[in-house]
Design a protein around this motif. Sequence first.
Motif, PDB file in Angstrom:
ATOM      1  N   PRO B 225      -6.469  -7.763  -9.614  1.00 56.34           N
ATOM      2  CA  PRO B 225      -5.171  -7.625 -10.289  1.00 56.34           C
ATOM      3  C   PRO B 225      -5.278  -6.878 -11.611  1.00 56.34           C
ATOM      4  N   VAL B 226      -6.435  -6.978 -12.270  1.00 56.95           N
ATOM      5  CA  VAL B 226      -6.574  -6.320 -13.568  1.00 56.95           C
ATOM      6  C   VAL B 226      -6.626  -4.801 -13.394  1.00 56.95           C
ATOM      7  N   ALA B 228      -5.257  -3.311 -10.964  1.00 60.93           N
ATOM      8  CA  ALA B 228      -3.915  -2.944 -10.502  1.00 60.93           C
ATOM      9  C   ALA B 228      -3.007  -2.679 -11.696  1.00 60.93           C
ATOM     10  N   ILE B 229      -2.989  -3.592 -12.651  1.00 67.04           N
ATOM     11  CA  ILE B 229      -2.102  -3.400 -13.798  1.00 67.04           C
ATOM     12  C   ILE B 229      -2.576  -2.210 -14.626  1.00 67.04           C
ATOM     13  N   LEU B 233      -0.427   1.102 -15.594  1.00 68.73           N
ATOM     14  CA  LEU B 233      -0.202   1.564 -16.956  1.00 68.73           C
ATOM     15  C   LEU B 233      -0.571   3.047 -17.097  1.00 68.73           C
ATOM     16  N   PHE B 245      -2.396   3.990 -24.149  1.00 64.98           N
ATOM     17  CA  PHE B 245      -3.796   4.401 -24.253  1.00 64.98           C
ATOM     18  C   PHE B 245      -3.936   5.714 -25.020  1.00 64.98           C
ATOM     19  N   ASP B 252      -4.907   3.042 -27.705  1.00 59.94           N
ATOM     20  CA  ASP B 252      -6.351   3.010 -27.827  1.00 59.94           C
ATOM     21  C   ASP B 252      -7.009   3.280 -26.470  1.00 59.94           C
ATOM     22  N   LEU B 255      -9.297   0.604 -24.980  1.00 62.59           N
ATOM     23  CA  LEU B 255      -8.672  -0.529 -24.281  1.00 62.59           C
ATOM     24  C   LEU B 255      -8.655  -0.260 -22.781  1.00 62.59           C
ATOM     25  N   LEU B 259     -10.296  -2.606 -19.825  1.00 64.56           N
ATOM     26  CA  LEU B 259      -9.550  -3.104 -18.666  1.00 64.56           C
ATOM     27  C   LEU B 259     -10.169  -2.571 -17.376  1.00 64.56           C
ATOM     28  N   PHE B 262     -13.478  -4.252 -16.658  1.00 61.21           N
ATOM     29  CA  PHE B 262     -13.345  -5.681 -16.378  1.00 61.21           C
ATOM     30  C   PHE B 262     -13.232  -5.919 -14.877  1.00 61.21           C
TER      31      PHE B 262
END
Lengths: 246, 575
Positions: B225-226, B228-229, B233, B245, B252, B255, B259, B262
């Motif tokens: 899911p991470v 995916a989001i 974005l 971003f 940033d 970031l 993500l 992760f």
Amino acid sequence: MSSHTITAEHGEHAEHAAAHNALQHHFDNLEQQREATTLGMWVFIAQEVMFFGGLFLAYLVYRTRDPVAFAAASNHLNWKIGAFNTAVLIGSSLTMALAVWATQVGRSPKVQVFFLGLTVLLGATFLGVKAYEYHDKYVDGLIPVASLYHPDAHLIGQWAASGVSPQHAQMFFWLYFAMTGLHALHMIIGVGIITPIIIAAWRGRYGPEYHSPVELFGLYWHFVDIIWIFLFPLLYLLGAHFAGGH
Amino acid sequence: MSTALETPDRRTAEFRTRHPHVNYLNANYGIKSWLLTVDHKRIGLLYLFGVTFFFLLGGVYAGAIRLELMTPAGDLVQSATYNKLFTQHGILMIFFFLIPSIPATLGNFLIPLMIGAKDLAFPKINLLSWYIYMLGAGITFYALLTGGIDTGWTFYVPYSTAFSNTYVVAAGLGIFIAGFSSILTGLNFIVTIHTMRAPGMTWFRLPLFVWAHYATSLIMILGTPVIAITILLVALERLAHIGLFDPRLGGDPVLFQHLFWFYSHPAVYIMILPSMGVISEIVATFSRKNIFGYTFVAFSSIAIAVFGFLVWGHHMFTSSQSVYAGMIFSIISYAVAIPSAVKVFNWTATMYKGSISYDTPMLYAFAFIGLFVIGGMTGLFLAALGLDVHVHDTYFVVAHFHYVMVGGALMGYLGGMHYWWPKISGRMYPEGWARFASLVIFVGFNLTFFPQFLLGYMGMPRRYHAYPVDAPVWQVLHVMSTAGASVLGIGLLIPGIYFIWSMRYGRFAPSNPWPSTGLEWRTASPPPTENFLVTPVVTWEAYEFRPIEEMRVVGPGDAPAQPVDGVQPKAITET
């Protein structure tokens, strides 16, 4: 006879006294089916937490980096409307819980449909209010997308007084729309799912023996509410000036 | 159990009329019976079809990359095309081959069989996940055909959001969609393993393949899911010019990297853990011994999944991450070596004093262990803060992850395909050809990727289509690598050919050809649609191996006697 004994052959379920027409072929009994579907919903909710988690992380990073801009921008959200919507959503959670209870204790389809219908109604109210808020932001030029973002001179002046550029405020509005938008999408999907459940409830499908769809939908609905419970303080309340409003 | 009986003359028409063997393959026919099936075994084969197609396509891109690198100059393609080649190779291989490869094919096929269930907990969601996979893969495929994408499989911002003129959104959308297929597969596995186990099949009687898939599913559920989001974005930033971003708008780019990694670091364990599960099964069966330290191996899978979520920062040592964060990520990355080493040592200890046979699956297991050790140890080089600065973004990294992904994940996949092919197809593959192919693949693989360690250490950066002419050693190494890739390519085609050949001409497989102890071997080959005619009751521990002669008579564990390879049971001492 327990269906866990070695003699329980496939296809024999139909003859079981306990067999229910909602029992799928690959489960031994309704109990196992209920356990599986409930766990499935919890696992699904876990992945939803991670899905929203990416946005919450972005919010935390940028808020920590620029708290003044976030406070200034958040002041243009109407906390009273937000609080009203929070109450509406908590109310819908209550009616949802009552709907689950009504199926569990075997209340008549009318009672079940009443609570489920009330849940939809409150959900729709929330979405309506949300749409009104979005429209408000549109009128104020606070939709953070390209040319739609044109806060008027008055706002820019206000922000400048506390040293906030429109660009920094834009980051807040972008996160606001992303987070509440994703949340609203989940509500819309919820309203879509509950419709067939209401029809089935009207036909008397749910009772003490079989009510997992209502229960599972309840889990989902409560989860969507909880997301809002986090969104409301983070977006509307944190650092806002309550005297001001909008 | 009449359908499980075999006699040597199964091929005769007379035998087949007397003993009609209804299985999942011949239960019904026609395109519709496959495309609308809810049988986990058929869905596994649908996935097999999909991942094989995208593997071949990804292989074509790899071939083009290797061809270009034979000479220092950009002879075959220039940098713009080359960027697309390695990006598309990476995207296809990672998102559409490696991630679904073992879980969605072998996992789908075997988990219900191994735990004694009739199907996965959510058969329709299982079918849905295949359609989602095909839809996502189709959209990405469309993006590759019409315009391509050149950002690297990592989609790093701001290049992907502000500069690249290729089909980033379309390719990203495909990966976003395919991610949900992965989530649904993981969800299905977790629920199935929790709630669908046969009576007596306790957690610590589960085959280690199942444990490995449980750990994999956890990563799928919590990691996917991470990404995916994140992709969502990136797409919004590209389409609506929102600056989450973008440093020019206060965003940033680092970031994004947080993500992205992760998910994408744990995703490495989505690829390798199922393979480790396969190796555990093969090593136990072909050493004819219980796995040494079963619980340690089981929990090492979980430990790898947990540690896997805590090390993403080691991809960002050179990305302005704080030195202290880097140190912590470095230490935790070293810690991943512990559960990985537990597995390797326990497999080795399992083989010690076992009666080892050198059948093809075992050859792949040997290859896995050796190559994974090299891949894993070079991973420690990369987890070291200082050394990483030297080899960061060089061919050393390329060689490292190919040793883990191809030498590890792919070897496990091939080993598993051979090991369970008799169960899947009901036919034996030709053993001689299979051993030959495994040798060709092993030699080709090492020839391809070992020179890349040297190249990278000498400073050859990854993702470049050209390199200096005045570094003659580089060209020698690149030519070796290209030659190896050709050998590897040929080696990989051989199993494809004989697997297809064996579906028609292969020897009929008995229900337990190796023989092994798992539940999947106690039903017919191929299994009937609902897997078992009688719900099995498990009264034995996992991997309860006995001398092979005794197994032929009484069957593995406490199972009723079964004839093996046509040898009728002489005495039934226990039932």
